[in-house]
Design a protein around this motif. Structure first.
Motif, PDB file in Angstrom:
ATOM      1  N   LEU A  41      33.967  32.005 -71.908  1.00 13.21           N
ATOM      2  CA  LEU A  41      33.352  30.702 -72.185  1.00 13.21           C
ATOM      3  C   LEU A  41      34.381  29.587 -72.053  1.00 13.21           C
ATOM      4  CD1 LEU A  41      31.058  31.505 -75.254  1.00 13.21           C
ATOM      5  CD2 LEU A  41      30.343  31.043 -72.911  1.00 13.21           C
ATOM      6  N   THR A  42      35.615  29.863 -72.489  1.00 12.02           N
ATOM      7  CA  THR A  42      36.685  28.864 -72.400  1.00 12.02           C
ATOM      8  C   THR A  42      36.936  28.480 -70.943  1.00 12.02           C
ATOM      9  OG1 THR A  42      37.730  29.741 -74.387  1.00 12.02           O
ATOM     10  CG2 THR A  42      39.102  28.372 -72.963  1.00 12.02           C
ATOM     11  N   PHE A  43      36.984  29.489 -70.061  1.00 10.59           N
ATOM     12  CA  PHE A  43      37.214  29.167 -68.648  1.00 10.59           C
ATOM     13  C   PHE A  43      36.073  28.320 -68.085  1.00 10.59           C
ATOM     14  CE2 PHE A  43      40.254  32.817 -68.608  1.00 10.59           C
ATOM     15  CZ  PHE A  43      41.345  32.045 -68.238  1.00 10.59           C
ATOM     16  N   ILE A  44      34.837  28.702 -68.369  1.00  8.83           N
ATOM     17  CA  ILE A  44      33.692  27.934 -67.844  1.00  8.83           C
ATOM     18  C   ILE A  44      33.744  26.503 -68.382  1.00  8.83           C
ATOM     19  CG2 ILE A  44      31.179  27.740 -67.856  1.00  8.83           C
ATOM     20  CD1 ILE A  44      31.131  30.857 -68.100  1.00  8.83           C
ATOM     21  N   ASN A  45      33.944  26.400 -69.706  1.00  9.90           N
ATOM     22  CA  ASN A  45      33.870  25.097 -70.365  1.00  9.90           C
ATOM     23  C   ASN A  45      35.049  24.177 -70.016  1.00  9.90           C
ATOM     24  OD1 ASN A  45      31.947  23.934 -72.356  1.00  9.90           O
ATOM     25  ND2 ASN A  45      33.855  23.471 -73.415  1.00  9.90           N
ATOM     26  N   THR A  46      36.277  24.724 -70.047  1.00 10.22           N
ATOM     27  CA  THR A  46      37.438  23.869 -69.766  1.00 10.22           C
ATOM     28  C   THR A  46      37.447  23.426 -68.302  1.00 10.22           C
ATOM     29  OG1 THR A  46      38.809  25.824 -69.396  1.00 10.22           O
ATOM     30  CG2 THR A  46      38.979  24.766 -71.538  1.00 10.22           C
ATOM     31  N   PHE A  47      37.134  24.347 -67.390  1.00 10.59           N
ATOM     32  CA  PHE A  47      37.162  23.942 -65.984  1.00 10.59           C
ATOM     33  C   PHE A  47      36.065  22.927 -65.681  1.00 10.59           C
ATOM     34  CE2 PHE A  47      40.051  27.501 -65.172  1.00 10.59           C
ATOM     35  CZ  PHE A  47      40.939  26.867 -64.326  1.00 10.59           C
ATOM     36  N   TYR A  48      34.910  23.048 -66.337  1.00 14.63           N
ATOM     37  CA  TYR A  48      33.865  22.041 -66.118  1.00 14.63           C
ATOM     38  C   TYR A  48      34.302  20.688 -66.687  1.00 14.63           C
ATOM     39  CZ  TYR A  48      29.375  20.644 -64.502  1.00 14.63           C
ATOM     40  OH  TYR A  48      28.403  20.040 -63.758  1.00 14.63           O
ATOM     41  N   HIS A  49      34.851  20.709 -67.901  1.00 13.46           N
ATOM     42  CA  HIS A  49      35.329  19.475 -68.540  1.00 13.46           C
ATOM     43  C   HIS A  49      36.448  18.838 -67.703  1.00 13.46           C
ATOM     44  CE1 HIS A  49      35.826  16.877 -72.091  1.00 13.46           C
ATOM     45  NE2 HIS A  49      37.138  16.972 -71.926  1.00 13.46           N
ATOM     46  N   ALA A  50      37.380  19.673 -67.218  1.00 12.62           N
ATOM     47  CA  ALA A  50      38.490  19.163 -66.404  1.00 12.62           C
ATOM     48  C   ALA A  50      37.968  18.570 -65.097  1.00 12.62           C
ATOM     49  CB  ALA A  50      39.478  20.289 -66.110  1.00 12.62           C
ATOM     50  N   ARG A  51      36.992  19.252 -64.495  1.00 10.98           N
ATOM     51  CA  ARG A  51      36.413  18.779 -63.243  1.00 10.98           C
ATOM     52  C   ARG A  51      35.789  17.379 -63.433  1.00 10.98           C
ATOM     53  NH1 ARG A  51      32.768  16.721 -61.248  1.00 10.98           N
ATOM     54  NH2 ARG A  51      31.720  17.107 -59.278  1.00 10.98           N
ATOM     55  N   LEU A  52      35.086  17.179 -64.547  1.00 15.57           N
ATOM     56  CA  LEU A  52      34.466  15.877 -64.813  1.00 15.57           C
ATOM     57  C   LEU A  52      35.524  14.801 -65.018  1.00 15.57           C
ATOM     58  CD1 LEU A  52      31.689  17.034 -67.322  1.00 15.57           C
ATOM     59  CD2 LEU A  52      31.306  16.276 -64.985  1.00 15.57           C
ATOM     60  N   GLY A  53      36.570  15.128 -65.775  1.00 16.65           N
ATOM     61  CA  GLY A  53      37.622  14.144 -66.065  1.00 16.65           C
ATOM     62  C   GLY A  53      38.437  13.796 -64.839  1.00 16.65           C
TER      63      GLY A  53
ATOM     64  N   HIS B 256      45.172   9.379 -73.187  1.00 17.29           N
ATOM     65  CA  HIS B 256      44.020  10.275 -73.082  1.00 17.29           C
ATOM     66  C   HIS B 256      43.876  10.758 -71.635  1.00 17.29           C
ATOM     67  CE1 HIS B 256      40.448  12.114 -74.708  1.00 17.29           C
ATOM     68  NE2 HIS B 256      39.731  11.674 -73.696  1.00 17.29           N
ATOM     69  N   ARG B 257      44.051   9.821 -70.705  1.00 17.49           N
ATOM     70  CA  ARG B 257      43.949  10.201 -69.291  1.00 17.49           C
ATOM     71  C   ARG B 257      45.131  11.072 -68.858  1.00 17.49           C
ATOM     72  NH1 ARG B 257      41.943   6.259 -64.651  1.00 17.49           N
ATOM     73  NH2 ARG B 257      40.035   7.049 -65.556  1.00 17.49           N
ATOM     74  N   VAL B 258      46.329  10.692 -69.260  1.00 22.90           N
ATOM     75  CA  VAL B 258      47.524  11.444 -68.853  1.00 22.90           C
ATOM     76  C   VAL B 258      47.497  12.860 -69.434  1.00 22.90           C
ATOM     77  CG1 VAL B 258      50.040  11.565 -69.084  1.00 22.90           C
ATOM     78  CG2 VAL B 258      48.949   9.382 -68.541  1.00 22.90           C
ATOM     79  N   THR B 259      47.198  12.969 -70.741  1.00 25.30           N
ATOM     80  CA  THR B 259      47.180  14.303 -71.351  1.00 25.30           C
ATOM     81  C   THR B 259      46.039  15.140 -70.783  1.00 25.30           C
ATOM     82  OG1 THR B 259      45.890  13.414 -73.196  1.00 25.30           O
ATOM     83  CG2 THR B 259      48.259  13.621 -73.527  1.00 25.30           C
ATOM     84  N   GLY B 260      44.898  14.518 -70.531  1.00 26.85           N
ATOM     85  CA  GLY B 260      43.761  15.255 -69.977  1.00 26.85           C
ATOM     86  C   GLY B 260      44.082  15.837 -68.620  1.00 26.85           C
ATOM     87  N   ASN B 261      44.694  15.023 -67.756  1.00 28.40           N
ATOM     88  CA  ASN B 261      45.033  15.523 -66.421  1.00 28.40           C
ATOM     89  C   ASN B 261      46.192  16.511 -66.468  1.00 28.40           C
ATOM     90  OD1 ASN B 261      43.405  14.204 -64.075  1.00 28.40           O
ATOM     91  ND2 ASN B 261      43.649  12.606 -65.614  1.00 28.40           N
ATOM     92  N   GLY B 262      47.126  16.301 -67.394  1.00 23.36           N
ATOM     93  CA  GLY B 262      48.210  17.265 -67.565  1.00 23.36           C
ATOM     94  C   GLY B 262      47.682  18.628 -67.998  1.00 23.36           C
ATOM     95  N   LEU B 263      46.753  18.607 -68.962  1.00 23.99           N
ATOM     96  CA  LEU B 263      46.144  19.858 -69.418  1.00 23.99           C
ATOM     97  C   LEU B 263      45.346  20.504 -68.288  1.00 23.99           C
ATOM     98  CD1 LEU B 263      44.915  18.626 -72.899  1.00 23.99           C
ATOM     99  CD2 LEU B 263      46.510  20.514 -72.564  1.00 23.99           C
ATOM    100  N   ALA B 264      44.647  19.678 -67.512  1.00 25.41           N
ATOM    101  CA  ALA B 264      43.790  20.215 -66.450  1.00 25.41           C
ATOM    102  C   ALA B 264      44.618  20.893 -65.366  1.00 25.41           C
ATOM    103  CB  ALA B 264      42.936  19.099 -65.848  1.00 25.41           C
ATOM    104  N   PHE B 265      45.716  20.251 -64.956  1.00 26.90           N
ATOM    105  CA  PHE B 265      46.500  20.811 -63.849  1.00 26.90           C
ATOM    106  C   PHE B 265      47.513  21.846 -64.354  1.00 26.90           C
ATOM    107  CE2 PHE B 265      44.794  16.963 -61.916  1.00 26.90           C
ATOM    108  CZ  PHE B 265      44.412  17.444 -60.667  1.00 26.90           C
ATOM    109  N   ALA B 266      48.399  21.451 -65.260  1.00 25.44           N
ATOM    110  CA  ALA B 266      49.441  22.382 -65.721  1.00 25.44           C
ATOM    111  C   ALA B 266      48.892  23.399 -66.726  1.00 25.44           C
ATOM    112  CB  ALA B 266      50.592  21.603 -66.349  1.00 25.44           C
ATOM    113  N   GLY B 267      48.090  22.929 -67.680  1.00 24.29           N
ATOM    114  CA  GLY B 267      47.605  23.809 -68.736  1.00 24.29           C
ATOM    115  C   GLY B 267      46.699  24.907 -68.212  1.00 24.29           C
ATOM    116  N   LEU B 268      45.707  24.529 -67.401  1.00 22.36           N
ATOM    117  CA  LEU B 268      44.781  25.542 -66.902  1.00 22.36           C
ATOM    118  C   LEU B 268      45.462  26.469 -65.903  1.00 22.36           C
ATOM    119  CD1 LEU B 268      41.414  23.570 -66.623  1.00 22.36           C
ATOM    120  CD2 LEU B 268      42.078  25.283 -68.299  1.00 22.36           C
ATOM    121  N   ALA B 269      46.418  25.950 -65.126  1.00 18.61           N
ATOM    122  CA  ALA B 269      47.162  26.816 -64.195  1.00 18.61           C
ATOM    123  C   ALA B 269      47.940  27.880 -64.973  1.00 18.61           C
ATOM    124  CB  ALA B 269      48.108  25.979 -63.344  1.00 18.61           C
TER     125      ALA B 269
END
Lengths: 127, 142
Positions: free
Chosen positions: A70-82, B29-42
């Motif tokens: 669920l974390t993967f589905i939810n975080t990647f969707y949230h990240a994609r929107l942002g 908020h934007r910087v941390t969000g994108n940092g989490l999205a790119f570095a964190g999720l990777a």
């Protein structure tokens, strides 16, 4: 009808009438993250050690495995929107917009799928 | 874009306004969000993929991200990765706190200047404290 200028309507510019849905999904996935991410980091912090066997057997249990999928589905969707909002603010050239559109619509789903498959491999005991 | 080439007046931008906490929290908020999205999720994907790959691939992940054992490259990346991990922890707590602030603002409250500034500053205080507490707990001898 009746919104925008005539030339604006011809060019297809103006509201796409999808903004509210994007906005609402951002909030919905944010609330999901508010539960899933603290669960993940608290669980990790409470593990007795970080050896492979410990982490693997924790993640193979039904609730952690479900939560991480669920974390993967939810975080990647949230990240994609942002990331889409960020790109809309900073990318102005037509070619860049097309590249950005491809990026936000393909990469998060591919990456999320890899995460889900990894959890399934762990949960089903393959190594 | 058309307006980039026009001589029409443009609105004042970042360098004109006096900075306040709400502006800082907004861009963070934007910087941390994108940092989490790119570095964190990777990093999260690498971690879970390494666990799925078996004990040896997990050891490779751990040496590159934490212990630095095995190769000079791993020794270097392990130092950087620790900074990244602490940074990501802070980014998560900051993004969560300012995200909660956004949910409150969404219902239409908290816009009075002093209230807005106070809660903006509190998100910054919270994220630093939470990061320190989290790592103190994780690194505590057990």
């Amino acid at each position: 009808m009746g919104n925008g200028t005539s030339i604006g309507r011809v060019r297809g510019l103006g509201s796409s009438h999808q903004g509210a849905h994007h906005w609402l999904l951002t909030r919905l996935t944010a609330v999901g993250n508010l539960i899933l991410i603290p669960y993940l980091i608290v669980s990790l912090a409470l593990l007795p050690d970080f050896e492979w066997a410990t982490v693997h057997s924790w993640l193979a249990k039904p609730v952690p495995a479900t939560a991480l999928i669920l974390t993967f589905i939810n975080t990647f969707y949230h990240a994609r929107l942002g990331i889409q909002v960020m790109l809309e603010d900073y990318v102005h050239e037509e070619a860049g917009k097309i590249a950005a559109w491809l990026l936000v619509n393909i990469v998060p789903f591919a990456a999320g799928a890899f995460g889900v498959v990894s959890v399934i491999r762990i949960a089903l005991g393959a190594a | 874009m058309a307006q980039a080439h026009s001589n029409r007046p443009i609105s004042p931008h970042l360098q004109i306004w006096r900075w306040g906490p709400a502006m800082l929290v907004s861009i963070l908020h934007r910087v941390t969000g994108n940092g989490l999205a790119f570095a964190g999720l990777a990093l999260l994907l690498w971690w879970v993929g390494a666990i799925a790959g078996g004990e040896q691939s997990y050891q490779t992940f751990i040496s590159f991200v934490w212990t630095g054992a095995g190769s000079p490259l791993a020794a270097l990346t392990a130092i950087l990765a620790k900074l990244v991990l602490v940074g990501l922890t802070w980014a998560f707590f900051q993004h969560m706190a300012s995200g909660l602030r956004h949910l409150v603002l969404d219902i239409g409250v908290g816009y009075e200047l002093h209230t807005n500034a106070r809660w903006s500053v509190l998100t910054l205080v919270f994220s630093v404290l939470a990061t320190a507490l989290f790592w103190a707990f994780v690194l505590m001898p057990r």
